[in-house]
Design an enzyme around this catalytic site. Structure first.
Site, PDB file in Angstrom:
ATOM      1  CB  THR A   8       7.857   4.778  83.979  1.00 41.49           C
ATOM      2  OG1 THR A   8       7.904   5.109  82.593  1.00 41.49           O
ATOM      3  CG2 THR A   8       8.166   6.019  84.822  1.00 41.49           C
ATOM      4  N   GLY A   9       7.679   1.542  83.923  1.00 41.60           N
ATOM      5  CA  GLY A   9       7.444   0.299  83.194  1.00 41.60           C
ATOM      6  C   GLY A   9       8.694  -0.560  83.219  1.00 41.60           C
ATOM      7  N   GLY A  10       9.335  -0.608  84.395  1.00 45.18           N
ATOM      8  CA  GLY A  10      10.617  -1.324  84.496  1.00 45.18           C
ATOM      9  C   GLY A  10      10.487  -2.757  84.989  1.00 45.18           C
ATOM     10  CB  SER A  45       7.158  -6.197  82.074  1.00 50.59           C
ATOM     11  OG  SER A  45       6.755  -6.995  80.991  1.00 50.59           O
ATOM     12  N   GLY A  46       9.500  -6.613  79.992  1.00 50.56           N
ATOM     13  CA  GLY A  46       9.835  -6.281  78.608  1.00 50.56           C
ATOM     14  C   GLY A  46      11.006  -5.326  78.426  1.00 50.56           C
ATOM     15  CB  ILE A  47      11.206  -2.300  76.284  1.00 48.79           C
ATOM     16  CG1 ILE A  47      10.944  -2.990  74.930  1.00 48.79           C
ATOM     17  CG2 ILE A  47      12.101  -1.081  76.133  1.00 48.79           C
ATOM     18  CD1 ILE A  47      10.075  -2.181  73.963  1.00 48.79           C
ATOM     19  N   GLY A  48      11.481  -2.205  79.419  1.00 45.60           N
ATOM     20  CA  GLY A  48      11.928  -1.470  80.610  1.00 45.60           C
ATOM     21  C   GLY A  48      12.812  -2.321  81.497  1.00 45.60           C
ATOM     22  CB  SER A  73       5.304   2.802  68.879  1.00 49.29           C
ATOM     23  OG  SER A  73       5.014   1.829  67.889  1.00 49.29           O
ATOM     24  CE1 TYR A 119       1.165   1.287  72.162  1.00 52.41           C
ATOM     25  CE2 TYR A 119       1.647   1.216  69.813  1.00 52.41           C
ATOM     26  CZ  TYR A 119       2.072   1.093  71.120  1.00 52.41           C
ATOM     27  OH  TYR A 119       3.387   0.793  71.391  1.00 52.41           O
TER      28      TYR A 119
END
Ligand SMILES: NC(=O)c1ccc[n+]([C@@H]2O[C@H](COP(=O)([O-])OP(=O)(O)OC[C@H]3O[C@@H](n4cnc5c(N)ncnc54)[C@H](OP(=O)(O)O)[C@@H]3O)[C@@H](O)[C@H]2O)c1
Length: 250
Positions: free
Chosen positions: A13-15, A17-20, A138, A151
């Site tokens: 999930t969140g794939g 952009s960025g880390i994903g 995090s 957060y």
């Protein structure tokens, strides 16, 4: 690359952009088939083009349970199972306690906590006995971070899930770990509600707090995700693995 994830089915999930995205690229390079999600369809398509092969995209919001049902029905149809779940979608904005709005709080907890909780719940029927679940927390989960407290607390909840779910899923031989990045060079800072100048200052401020003296790269998280996803970490479950240049470790 070692082909260490040959024939594995991974949902990220969140794939888009960025880390994903970096992790999806690396998982495919290691032999996996990936299914990536995110709300922004255009970015999903761009991500799929970058990944190049063995990738399926499903647009959706992790805080919307119908979207999650749709995601896992596509996975069921396409692959019939999941071996690796990287529950990584998330983010947050800054707001001081004194003035933070209800929507600030809800948005962070809806995505990072509720969304992640139901992502894992709804993925479970597709796991066969064995598998690896990686939750993106995090290093803020152990830090006081002024104006970023909702957060940080949401990420402490994520770390807590890894402990409890390790026990709930042990009979099924599913390992659950959280992975805690420190400051990583992704679009996340720009999305946190900082101006370009503030984001630049924040990035420099973070780098100065990191013993290794710099922000990390998404690829440096991806290689740790490969480790946690693969049998190389077969005796590791319930941990929180910080990948933060030492920032919260000293
Ligand atoms: N970068 C850092 O310094 C850092 C440090 C510690 C932890 N993290 C964590 O690492 C994870 C990845 O962040 P990143 O740094 O790679 O930032 P990013 O590039 O902004 O990626 C965030 C990803 O999450 C997706 N996402 C956000 N809200 C979503 C929602 N409600 N439903 C579905 N997808 C959603 C985004 O896609 P859409 O916008 O298209 O939905 C995007 O793919 C996050 O959980 C973040 O909290 C990042």
């Amino acid at each position: 690359m070692s082909n260490i994830l040959a024939n594995k089915v991974a949902v990220i999930t969140g794939g888009n952009s960025g880390i994903g995205l970096a992790t999806a690229q690396r998982f495919v390079a290691e032999g996996a088939q990936v299914v990536i999600t995110g709300r922004r369809e255009k970015d999903l398509e761009a991500a799929a083009a970058l990944i190049g092969k063995n990738v399926t995209t499903v647009a959706g919001d992790v805080s919307n349970l119908d979207d999650l049902d749709r995601l896992f029905s596509v996975v069921q149809e396409k692959h019939g199972r999941i071996d690796i779940l990287f529950a990584n979608a998330g983010g947050g904005t800054v707001a001081p306690l004194a003035t933070a709005s209800e929507s600030h709080f809800d948005q962070i907890f809806d995505t990072n906590v509720k969304g992640l909780f139901f992502t894992v719940q709804k993925a479970l029927p597709l796991f066969q006995d064995g598998g690896s679940i990686i939750l993106t927390s995090s290093n803020a989960n152990v830090l006081g971070v002024p104006t970023f407290t909702a957060y940080a607390a949401s990420k402490a909840a994520v770390r807590s899930f890894a402990r409890g779910w390790t026990l709930e899923l042990k009979e099924r031989n599913i390992r659950v770990n959280s992975l805690s990045p420190g400051p990583i060079e992704t679009p996340a800072l720009e999305k946190a509600g900082l101006s370009a100048e503030q984001a630049e200052q924040a990035a420099a401020g973070f780098a100065s707090q990191v013993p290794l003296g710099r922000r990390g790269k998404p690829e440096e998280i991806a290689s740790v995700a490969v480790f946690l996803a693969s049998d190389q970490s077969s005796y590791i479950t319930g941990i929180d693995l910080a990948v933060d240049g030492g920032m919260a470790q000293v």
